[in-house]
Design a protein around this motif. Structure first.
Motif, PDB file in Angstrom:
ATOM      1  N   ALA A 190       4.735  60.062   1.648  1.00 62.45           N
ATOM      2  CA  ALA A 190       6.328  60.276   2.053  1.00 62.45           C
ATOM      3  C   ALA A 190       6.721  58.850   2.459  1.00 62.45           C
ATOM      4  N   THR A 240       6.644  56.024   0.191  1.00 63.51           N
ATOM      5  CA  THR A 240       8.137  56.132  -0.271  1.00 63.51           C
ATOM      6  C   THR A 240       9.516  55.170  -0.237  1.00 63.51           C
ATOM      7  N   LEU A 289      12.734  60.298   4.398  1.00 63.40           N
ATOM      8  CA  LEU A 289      12.392  61.533   4.297  1.00 63.40           C
ATOM      9  C   LEU A 289      12.078  62.592   4.534  1.00 63.40           C
ATOM     10  N   ALA A 342      12.589  63.573   0.612  1.00 63.20           N
ATOM     11  CA  ALA A 342      11.400  63.173   0.295  1.00 63.20           C
ATOM     12  C   ALA A 342      10.370  64.442   0.293  1.00 63.20           C
ATOM     13  N   LEU A 343      10.065  65.439   1.710  1.00 64.06           N
ATOM     14  CA  LEU A 343       8.789  65.987   2.027  1.00 64.06           C
ATOM     15  C   LEU A 343      10.205  67.470   1.450  1.00 64.06           C
TER      16      LEU A 343
END
Lengths: 179, 297
Positions: free
Chosen positions: A109, A112, A156, A159-160
């Motif tokens: 992550a 990214t 983050l 993304a997570l």
């Protein structure tokens, strides 16, 4: 700070080995967070230590110098890699594939995030540097660090997703910085 | 409910705990460092020999030793190494920059004209000017007419953030807007050898052999290059030069590079470049359109 010698060129680098031997694993972990790739992280550490060896007689405080050098080398490598990847994408019209159902690791992550934002997140939340220390290290303003850290954390979380909350204890947000 | 920064630290620690230690690279770093030092010593020895040749009257100027500042240049707050306006090459460069800046949208040709004219004016005379070259799969390069070796040169300007976040370092409208709005833009040369970080900008010049984008200590396989990197808030500028042909080292000293970059002509070129790279049509590998505002305007 290590004690420094002021002798000839070779003598002046004797304590480089002491510093590098003690610091390389810590540098490797930081490099891994920046690169997200083991081989690239090892290369980054070696490049950083090589540059430090050359500059060693003039380095007054090796630890922050290592951080600065590593960030510099990482950005330089990242730009080259991005240009090459962009050229490859021009050629085949496709980007890297990832199974959307697979859970991202935190390191993935981090990958990214844009390089500079990733550096801010790593320095603030892994290296535990203050906003001021991070700003000084990156040569930017404290406002920019706060903004990047806040946006980086938000990205983050996006993304997570739920997987992050499942892996760690979750508490209400109360102490994060405003941009 | 949302994960906190402490949760993030814990999660990172958990992942790093599974990371096998790296192999010891200290010895390799020492060997590579020693090689780099030897190369520098060799290069300096060569430069000293060249300087002796100049004294002997072979007709080459190792550096441009123009007389000091003309008043109109000296008033420029960015001028650290001002030069007189009488040099026709400088006049040509200034006109090319002015033409580009006056156009509603800077074309590639106008950018390259300004780049080439500025390089003609800034490069030490032994390089004999520049010509434009285009190689397949590469951005246009300026190649010096002479010099030993000749040099290829390029300039890249971009931002760090923006919609193309998967290409950090080569894209970013938001980054360019932010630097235009916030950055205290200035040139600050602190060290042109090892890249000591300045207060607001990193100003770096390093030399290396490159093979396929990676460092190499094998001169027989790579081309020697030198680069300068300027990093501001969400902004970067990269100037690179490479020796034409293998086994030749870039014959441009760090002091000469610094002198070129401290010149106000270079700053004006960077201003043109910022607009050009910001305005150029959307291309997959470069920046998108933005509203360009130069920090000094």
């Amino acid at each position: 700070m290590l004690g420094r010698t002021g002798h000839g060129a070779d003598d002046a680098r004797d304590d480089f080995t002491v510093f590098a031997g003690a610091a390389q694993q810590r540098l490797f972990r930081q490099a891994y967070l920046l690169c997200g790739d083991r081989a690239a992280a090892e290369d980054l550490v070696q490049t950083t230590l090589t540059a430090m060896y050359v500059a060693w007689p003039r380095i007054e405080d090796p630890a922050p110098y290592a951080r600065r050098t590593m960030l510099r080398e990482h950005w330089r490598t990242a730009r080259r890699r991005d240009r090459e990847q962009a050229l490859h994408r021009l050629g085949d019209g496709a980007g890297p594939d990832r199974d959307p159902a697979r859970t991202l690791t935190v390191v993935e992550a981090l990958g990214t995030l844009p390089a500079r934002m990733r550096a801010v997140v790593v320095l603030r939340y892994w290296e535990d540097l203050s906003v001021e220390q991070t700003a000084a290290l990156l040569g930017t303003s404290t406002g920019n660090v706060k903004s990047s850290a806040s946006r980086g954390l938000a990205k983050l979380r996006d993304a997570l997703g739920d997987s992050f909350a499942e892996r760690v204890s979750v508490v209400p947000t109360s102490q994060e910085e405003a941009p | 409910m949302s994960p906190t920064t402490e949760d993030l630290r814990t999660a990172i620690a958990d992942e790093l705990a599974t990371l096998e230690p790296m192999t010891d690279v200290v010895g390799r770093a020492r060997v590579a460092g020693r090689r780099r030092l030897r190369r520098r010593r060799t290069f300096r020895a060569g430069a000293s020999a060249a300087a002796v040749a100049v004294v002997a009257g072979l007709g080459y100027a190792a550096v441009d030793n123009d007389p000091p500042a003309a008043p109109d240049v000296a008033t420029d707050a960015t001028a650290r190494s001002p030069r007189p306006p009488a040099d026709p090459r400088r006049t040509t460069a200034e006109e090319a920059v002015a033409r580009a800046m006056a156009s509603p949208r800077i074309t590639e040709q106008a950018w390259l004209d300004a780049f080439a004219a500025t390089w003609e004016a800034l490069l030490p005379r032994r390089f004999g000017g520049v010509t434009l070259t285009r190689e397949p799969g590469s951005a246009p390069l300026l190649r010096t007419v002479s010099g030993a070796p000749r040099l290829d040169s390029w300039l890249t300007i971009g931002g760090y953030e923006g919609p193309r976040a998967d290409q950090p370092g080569t894209s970013g409208c938001a980054g360019l807007r932010q630097v235009a709005a916030e950055a205290d833009f200035r040139w600050d040369v602190t060290d042109c050898v090892d890249g000591t970080i300045a207060g607001e900008l990193d100003y770096l010049a390093d030399r290396e052999f490159t093979v396929g984008g990676n460092q190499s200590d094998n001169p027989g396989r790579g081309r020697h290059g030198a680069g300068v990197l300027v990093v501001g808030d969400n902004f970067f500028l990269e100037w690179g030069v490479q020796a034409v042909g293998p086994d030749a080292e870039v014959g441009l000293t760090a002091d000469e590079m610094a002198t070129m970059l401290e010149d106000p002509l270079f700053l004006h070129l960077a201003e043109v470049g910022t607009r050009y790279f910001a305005e150029r049509p959307d291309e997959p590998s470069i920046v998108r359109q933005v509203d360009p505002t130069w920090p000094l305007s």
